[in-house]
Design a protein around this motif. Structure first.
Motif, mmCIF file in Angstrom:
data_model
loop_
_atom_site.group_PDB
_atom_site.id
_atom_site.type_symbol
_atom_site.label_atom_id
_atom_site.label_comp_id
_atom_site.label_asym_id
_atom_site.label_seq_id
_atom_site.Cartn_x
_atom_site.Cartn_y
_atom_site.Cartn_z
ATOM 1 N N ILE A 119 0.923 -1.126 -0.068
ATOM 2 C CA ILE A 119 0.053 0.093 -0.055
ATOM 3 C C ILE A 119 0.966 1.137 0.144
ATOM 4 N N GLU A 120 1.952 1.253 0.879
ATOM 5 C CA GLU A 120 2.912 2.309 0.845
ATOM 6 C C GLU A 120 3.751 2.648 -0.282
ATOM 7 N N SER A 121 3.993 1.525 -1.252
ATOM 8 C CA SER A 121 4.663 1.935 -2.288
ATOM 9 C C SER A 121 3.718 2.426 -3.439
ATOM 10 N N GLU A 122 2.324 2.332 -3.455
ATOM 11 C CA GLU A 122 1.529 2.995 -4.296
ATOM 12 C C GLU A 122 1.370 4.504 -4.014
ATOM 13 N N ALA A 123 1.110 4.604 -2.585
ATOM 14 C CA ALA A 123 0.930 5.825 -1.816
ATOM 15 C C ALA A 123 2.047 6.759 -2.155
ATOM 16 N N ARG A 124 3.297 6.298 -1.747
ATOM 17 C CA ARG A 124 4.504 7.071 -1.922
ATOM 18 C C ARG A 124 4.497 7.621 -3.503
ATOM 19 N N VAL A 125 3.844 7.008 -4.589
ATOM 20 C CA VAL A 125 3.997 7.557 -5.908
ATOM 21 C C VAL A 125 2.848 9.099 -5.951
ATOM 22 N N HIS A 126 1.827 8.605 -5.180
ATOM 23 C CA HIS A 126 0.764 9.804 -5.285
ATOM 24 C C HIS A 126 1.186 10.814 -4.333
ATOM 25 N N ARG A 127 1.765 10.474 -3.124
ATOM 26 C CA ARG A 127 2.185 11.697 -2.295
ATOM 27 C C ARG A 127 3.275 12.450 -2.657
ATOM 28 N N ASN A 128 4.222 11.936 -3.760
ATOM 29 C CA ASN A 128 5.294 12.616 -4.294
ATOM 30 C C ASN A 128 4.801 13.383 -5.396
#
Length: 120
Positions: A109-118
């Motif tokens: 989940i974090e790896s996908e969220a990282r893309v969106h947060r950045n």
């Protein structure tokens, strides 16, 4: 295709049929799968399987616990602080033998969220 929702041109249809025949694929099945995928992407709601509830809950509870790297002109969200994540698992009462699975699920989940947060 010319646009995101434009119908394919005759030339594109011909090219698709040629590529499918070279690969031994059914072009009609490919079109159906593509249409189904587009419809699924348009649906805004997703059902979370019960086995992912703990991971999702941990992710949401640690949403403000991201490690952040600050540069001269940018901010990069690196990931969730692991000590916060493990403390969250303990507070939620997630059994030790299940914590590894929850950690791996949160990392996905974090790896996908990282893309969106950045992107911000």
């Amino acid at each position: 295709m010319s646009g995101p929702e434009a119908a394919p041109t005759a030339e594109e249809e011909s090219e698709l049929a040629e590529q499918c025949s070279l690969l031994g694929l059914d072009a009609e099945l490919l079109r159906q799968a593509e249409a189904q995928q587009a419809q699924e992407e348009d649906d805004g709601d997703y059902e979370l399987p019960p086995e992912l509830h703990d991971a999702w809950q941990c992710f949401l509870l640690t949403l403000s616990q991201w490690r952040v790297q600050v540069g001269l002109a940018s901010v990069f969200y690196d990931g969730i602080d692991r000590s916060s994540l493990f403390a969250c698992m303990q507070m939620l009462g997630i059994k030790r033998r299940k914590q590894r699975d929850v950690l791996l699920q949160v990392q996905i989940i974090e790896s996908e969220a990282r893309v969106h947060r950045n992107k911000e």
